[in-house]
Design an enzyme around this catalytic site. Structure first.
Site, short mmCIF file in Angstrom:
data_model
loop_
_atom_site.label_atom_id
_atom_site.label_comp_id
_atom_site.label_asym_id
_atom_site.label_seq_id
_atom_site.Cartn_x
_atom_site.Cartn_y
_atom_site.Cartn_z
N LYS A 22 33.19 -25.26 -0.71
CA LYS A 22 33.92 -26.57 -1.00
C LYS A 22 33.31 -27.36 -2.34
O LYS A 22 34.11 -27.51 -3.27
CB LYS A 22 33.80 -27.51 0.01
CG LYS A 22 34.33 -29.19 -0.32
CD LYS A 22 33.99 -30.13 0.74
CE LYS A 22 32.79 -30.78 1.15
NZ LYS A 22 32.16 -31.70 0.20
N ASN A 23 31.94 -27.51 -2.29
CA ASN A 23 31.33 -28.11 -3.59
C ASN A 23 31.28 -27.41 -4.81
O ASN A 23 31.11 -27.60 -5.69
CB ASN A 23 29.96 -28.49 -2.93
CG ASN A 23 30.11 -29.66 -2.16
OD1 ASN A 23 31.10 -30.26 -1.81
ND2 ASN A 23 29.00 -29.97 -1.39
N CYS A 116 30.63 -45.49 -0.28
CA CYS A 116 30.46 -44.55 0.51
C CYS A 116 29.69 -44.40 1.68
O CYS A 116 28.76 -45.12 1.83
CB CYS A 116 29.91 -43.23 -0.43
SG CYS A 116 29.98 -41.58 0.40
N ARG A 121 25.99 -44.26 -4.05
CA ARG A 121 26.47 -42.98 -4.85
C ARG A 121 27.01 -43.61 -6.23
O ARG A 121 28.35 -43.48 -6.40
CB ARG A 121 27.23 -42.22 -4.01
CG ARG A 121 26.83 -41.65 -2.68
CD ARG A 121 27.60 -40.80 -2.22
NE ARG A 121 27.73 -39.72 -2.53
CZ ARG A 121 28.50 -38.28 -2.28
NH1 ARG A 121 29.38 -38.75 -1.20
NH2 ARG A 121 28.57 -37.23 -2.86
N ASP A 304 22.59 -31.70 2.75
CA ASP A 304 23.93 -31.29 3.46
C ASP A 304 23.59 -30.67 4.81
O ASP A 304 24.57 -30.45 5.59
CB ASP A 304 24.90 -30.65 2.56
CG ASP A 304 25.18 -31.40 1.57
OD1 ASP A 304 25.36 -32.90 1.76
OD2 ASP A 304 25.77 -30.94 0.59
N ARG A 396 37.56 -32.25 5.96
CA ARG A 396 37.42 -32.38 4.59
C ARG A 396 36.59 -31.13 4.05
O ARG A 396 36.74 -30.73 2.95
CB ARG A 396 36.45 -33.72 4.18
CG ARG A 396 37.13 -34.99 4.34
CD ARG A 396 36.23 -36.06 4.01
NE ARG A 396 36.27 -35.89 2.36
CZ ARG A 396 35.47 -36.81 1.67
NH1 ARG A 396 35.31 -38.04 2.20
NH2 ARG A 396 35.56 -36.62 0.49
N1 EPU Z 1 22.86 -40.75 -8.39
C1 EPU Z 1 22.72 -41.78 -9.30
N2 EPU Z 1 23.28 -41.99 -10.08
C2 EPU Z 1 24.23 -40.97 -10.75
C3 EPU Z 1 24.64 -39.81 -9.69
C4 EPU Z 1 23.82 -39.88 -8.49
O1 EPU Z 1 21.78 -42.69 -8.94
O2 EPU Z 1 25.06 -41.25 -11.56
C5 EPU Z 1 21.83 -40.51 -7.16
C6 EPU Z 1 22.90 -40.55 -6.02
O3 EPU Z 1 23.12 -41.98 -5.45
C7 EPU Z 1 21.98 -39.70 -4.95
C8 EPU Z 1 21.47 -38.90 -5.74
O4 EPU Z 1 21.35 -39.25 -7.23
O5 EPU Z 1 21.02 -40.57 -4.39
C9 EPU Z 1 21.93 -37.50 -5.77
O6 EPU Z 1 23.33 -37.50 -5.94
P1 EPU Z 1 24.08 -36.27 -6.51
O7 EPU Z 1 24.76 -36.79 -8.01
O8 EPU Z 1 23.38 -35.05 -6.64
O9 EPU Z 1 25.26 -36.02 -5.37
P2 EPU Z 1 26.79 -35.76 -5.42
O10 EPU Z 1 26.91 -35.08 -6.77
O11 EPU Z 1 27.37 -37.02 -5.68
C10 EPU Z 1 26.92 -33.63 -4.08
C11 EPU Z 1 27.69 -32.89 -3.09
C12 EPU Z 1 27.34 -33.81 -1.79
C13 EPU Z 1 25.60 -33.62 -1.78
C14 EPU Z 1 25.18 -34.11 -3.06
C15 EPU Z 1 23.57 -33.52 -2.97
C16 EPU Z 1 29.92 -32.33 -4.05
C17 EPU Z 1 31.42 -32.72 -4.07
N3 EPU Z 1 29.15 -33.21 -3.34
O12 EPU Z 1 27.12 -34.92 -4.21
O13 EPU Z 1 27.77 -33.14 -0.75
O14 EPU Z 1 25.30 -34.06 -0.61
O15 EPU Z 1 25.50 -33.25 -3.94
O16 EPU Z 1 23.35 -32.04 -2.63
O17 EPU Z 1 29.32 -31.48 -4.67
C18 EPU Z 1 28.93 -32.93 1.33
O18 EPU Z 1 29.27 -31.70 0.98
O19 EPU Z 1 28.88 -33.34 2.46
C19 EPU Z 1 28.18 -33.64 0.38
C20 EPU Z 1 28.06 -35.13 0.57
#
Ligand code: EPU
Length: 417
Positions: A22-23, A116, A121, A304, A396
């Site tokens: 998915k991701n 969320c 996030r 995850d 999802r």
């Molecule tokens: N963060 C910030 N600012 C930003 C972006 C992120 O502070 O601009 C913080 C977030 O709040 C969090 C941390 O950085 O505390 C890490 O967030 P990240 O950006 O890595 O997460 P994401 O890209 O929003 C993806 C996966 C998530 C997975 C996380 C961490 C996808 C679509 N989603 O989310 O997957 O938990 O990386 O590995 O790729 C899931 O599949 O259940 C899921 C939530």
């Protein structure tokens, strides 16, 4: 609404095949926006989040056709540069269209995602990075409005490791003028998969999978075909299911090297993991031992998998300390696991789980995607019947999970409420 009815206590046995990730699929679908043409993406899982991404691409004027797990995305007819609140609020990853639209059309308007269930996030690092590449960004009426001439390469150092932020800037920088350096970049396998796809489109990206990614901007990209990597979190969920039920299963289409942190912890817990001809065999002991985990960015223990690992620790011999370091509110499953009789206390970002000999089936409610998986796992290992409601969260991110568990011998059924 559907719910799952699980009669626990069956040892899982047999073979299961993991679906596409998915991701990895989500950003790859979004990256098709970078160039006009027809892209054929294969090994795509059937999921609600994939449907939402398709709706986003269609709302931008793209046309998408599916045939089994192969999806053809035509981006030559893209005629809008706006992703609305309705779509972005359903799935946060929709914000990733901002960078590609900006890179291709010089303008984009994308709704801010809002809160969320697992944490705030924010997307501040995505926006800061796009500004460093030369985008003019304003926030108005809940929308991010961005415009630019041609984006320009820049050096970007992320304050925290962000998967989505790294993916977003890799896409935006692919056609920027000059070189972009992403430092303290996230290293998740899904980032490598996206970089491979972008390079297939003609991008020049090096270092994906390390904390420094170097992108030489090219003047244009072209549509490409790609096969998505297997879903490591789905694979990890099956590994835990086998371990918790004292089962013995063989997992096909998985890359164990993507799950080293989990596999080492499972071995510490007494689980046997072996590989033969690319198939991973997981054999659970009579009772797993308690192990501590701390979630970290890749290659650390994945957030995850935290909820699923906690479910396993609920029946482990001894006490386990679990700390969640990525998201500030990712313990929503705790109060549901307690309904099975689990002994868990939470203080701040740390949960202490004292293993009990038996869980007892209960009616529970899913709160987010991975929390839902942990409740199924607890149900499979419980005595008696478990009813999991609100499983739309599960749909999802897990393709036909109840069918896959049933094929492994679990007594699990999806019924209409
Ligand atoms: N963060 C910030 N600012 C930003 C972006 C992120 O502070 O601009 C913080 C977030 O709040 C969090 C941390 O950085 O505390 C890490 O967030 P990240 O950006 O890595 O997460 P994401 O890209 O929003 C993806 C996966 C998530 C997975 C996380 C961490 C996808 C679509 N989603 O989310 O997957 O938990 O990386 O590995 O790729 C899931 O599949 O259940 C899921 C939530």
């Amino acid at each position: 609404m559907d719910k799952l009815i699980i009669k626990g206590g069956k040892k899982l046995k047999g073979d299961v095949t993991v679906s596409g990730s998915k991701n990895a699929s989500l950003p790859i679908f979004v990256a098709t926006l970078l160039a006009p043409g027809i892209n054929q993406i294969s090994n795509v899982p059937f999921l609600r989040d994939i449907n939402t991404t398709i709706k986003v691409l269609e709302s931008l004027g793209g046309s998408v056709e599916g045939n089994g797990n192969i999806v053809r995305i035509d981006t030559s007819t893209i005629n809008s540069h706006e992703a609305t609140y309705d779509l972005v609020k359903t799935m946060r990853a929709s914000v990733l269209v901002l960078g590609p639209l900006l890179a291709r059309f010089g303008k984009a308007r994308v709704s801010l995602p809002g809160g969320c269930a697992i944490g705030a996030r924010p997307i501040n690092l995505h926006l800061k990075g796009l500004q460093a590449l030369g985008a003019e960004i304003t926030l108005e009426h809940g929308y991010v409005e961005a415009k630019c001439r041609r984006l320009k390469g820049a050096r970007i150092n992320f304050d925290v490791s962000t998967v989505g932020g790294t993916e977003h800037l890799m896409m935006a920088a692919a056609t920027a003028k000059g070189e972009t350096l992403l430092e303290n970049a996230a290293r998740e396998p899904e980032i490598v998969d996206l970089a491979l796809y972008l390079n297939r489109m003609g991008a020049k990206i090096e270092g994906a999978g390390t904390d420094t990614i170097r992108i030489q901007g090219v003047s244009e990209l072209s549509a490409a075909n790609y096969e998505v990597m297997p879903d490591r979190i789905e694979a990890g969920t099956f590994m835990i299911a086998a371990a918790m039920t004292g089962g013995d299963i063989r997992i096909h289409n998985m890359k164990l090297e993507h799950l080293d942190a989990l596999a080492f912890k499972m071995q510490d817990a007494g689980v046997e993991i072996t590989t033969r001809d690319g198939v991973v065999r997981v054999k659970g002991p009579r009772r797993v031992k308690s192990v501590n985990i701390k979630t970290r960015p890749y290659p650390g223990f994945p957030t995850d998998m935290q909820a699923q690992f906690m479910a396993m620790m609920c029946v482990a011999d001894g006490a386990s300390v679990i700390s969640e370091n990525i998201f500030e509110n990712r313990f929503m499953h705790v109060s549901e696991l307690q309904r099975f009789g689990a002994d868990i206390t939470v203080e701040g970002n740390t949960a202490t789980v004292k293993g009990v000999k038996k869980l007892s089936g209960a009616p529970v409610m899913a709160t987010d995607l991975r929390a839902s998986a942990s409740l199924i796992l607890a149900g499979l290992a419980s005595e008696g019947t478990t009813e999991v409601t609100r499983i739309y969260h599960l749909d999802r991110g897990y393709e036909s999970i109840e069918k896959k568990f049933a094929a492994l011998g679990a007594d699990i059924q999806r019924v209409k409420e």
